[in-house]
Design an enzyme around this catalytic site. Sequence first.
Site, PDB file in Angstrom:
ATOM      1  CB  SER A 141     -21.771  -2.336  36.337  1.00 55.56           C
ATOM      2  OG  SER A 141     -21.233  -1.357  37.191  1.00 55.56           O
ATOM      3  CD  GLU A 149     -17.225  -7.769  39.901  1.00 59.63           C
ATOM      4  OE1 GLU A 149     -17.082  -6.767  39.186  1.00 59.63           O
ATOM      5  OE2 GLU A 149     -18.124  -8.606  39.731  1.00 59.63           O
ATOM      6  CG  HIS A 196     -16.841  -3.877  37.428  1.00 57.97           C
ATOM      7  ND1 HIS A 196     -17.813  -4.520  38.154  1.00 57.97           N
ATOM      8  CD2 HIS A 196     -17.428  -2.747  36.936  1.00 57.97           C
ATOM      9  CE1 HIS A 196     -18.943  -3.819  38.108  1.00 57.97           C
ATOM     10  NE2 HIS A 196     -18.724  -2.735  37.368  1.00 57.97           N
TER      11      HIS A 196
END
Length: 499
Positions: free
Chosen positions: A214, A332, A402
């Site tokens: 991320s 995600e 995610h």
Amino acid sequence: MIRRALRVAIACAAAATVLAAPVTQAAADGGPVVATGKGKVEGVATDLGRVFRGIPYAAPPVGPLRWKPPRPAAAWEGVRPAAEHGGACAQNASPFMGRDQVTNEDCLYLDVYAPAQASGNLPVIVWFHGGAFAYGSGSTYDAQRLAAAGNVVVSVNYRLGVFGFLAHPGLSAEDASKSGNYGIMDQQAALRWVRTNAAAFGGNPGNVTISGQSAGSGSVCSHVLSPASRGLFHRAVMQSGPCQLVARTLPDAETAGTALAEEVGCTTAECLRGEPAAELLDATVPAEGESALSLSLAPTTGTPVLPKPAANAFPAGEYAKVPMLIGTTKHEASTLLASSDVEGGPDSAIVAALTNAAFACPARRDAKVLEDDVPVHMYEFTEPNVPSVYATPPELELGAYHGAELPLLFDFPARPIQLNAAQEELAATMIGYWSRFAATGDPNGEGLPEWPAYRPVIGKVQNLHADGVTNVRDARYYADHDCAIWDNTEGLPEIPGTG
């Protein structure tokens, strides 16, 4: 619109001087002791190896050092205990991340995980945590399993949010090259610490892999793009954070910084440095109806630290030419279900559209432009049943969300996650891939399913799933993620309930 959608989606060596001291020695009470360049540290021996926590890699960036480049850490006498983590960097409360507001600015510490016996020539993996450049800490990630596979792993705290990424005309007047990128400069200081000290823990400072997920992946991208990071690393792993998200310009950043300063009643850098940490953090809390996950404070391009965004630097070849491992997860954007009033499961149309637009297709575009110059291996993590690493309701279905791959690489002491037998097998495969990549720049190795290098159209993307690791043709990946649409539009789908 694109900025609002991205805010929601992202919440989340060269010649080196190394120590000639022995790799380790036993302390009187049995804890492992290592001599760093600033003094000795005493860590903890575990069933899997050695852990050294809370080692300072730079001076506390407090008082007049707030919004200054990191300064060297002070040396110490005797043996410094290294059993406890350093404090998390200042950040706002985040129910999504499970943390109250933190006002601590004395936070430039790192943790080192090493095998019980280390030769002095092991690959080094440096981990930059995610959290939208505004949340999280390196100490969240326990890397003992990854280290036990034959790596020295270094997990880093860096300044976040307003303290790490504020740009302001007053700060630019002091040094225009630094405004907006203090968190990235912290990470560069940590990489210089690794170059100096890796050998003392059994690592090879000439074989350093930077990795992150991320915003941590955005950090890795920043170093790939930054001339100041050249020679400090030799491989790069980017998980769920395409390089194209690192694109905030200095004028835009200064405009945002000026607005924030006005919010606390300041017009000068001196005034800002006098403001309590809590006041500055409160000023960044979004208004009602806006997402609590913000990318308004992030790495800033158009400066010597980050001269160009990836969209301009990659085609021009202005980036670090190192092997790269790039990937995303299948769902995600399903984490939106925990932070907005979006209804539907991980396979809903809105989750698929945002995943494709902000993650899957941009990651493929990165791989496509890079593979002409450097070895690239690409993956998609598709295992749908990994327990959530976030403070979300257990009944919430997130699919391959995610961050879903993280529990297979790390443990989370504050939120223990139990993998099933098939997931544990996948975890062993992934740790094998990541370790081989760190060692050689190629994830392939004995006993691991073949992972072909990425090639556009005819190439393969590795499919990481507990039912079996396979690969799919790039053309299929392109079609499945509607990249023909998302590679040709600037917009992202509107997200209901995000303001």
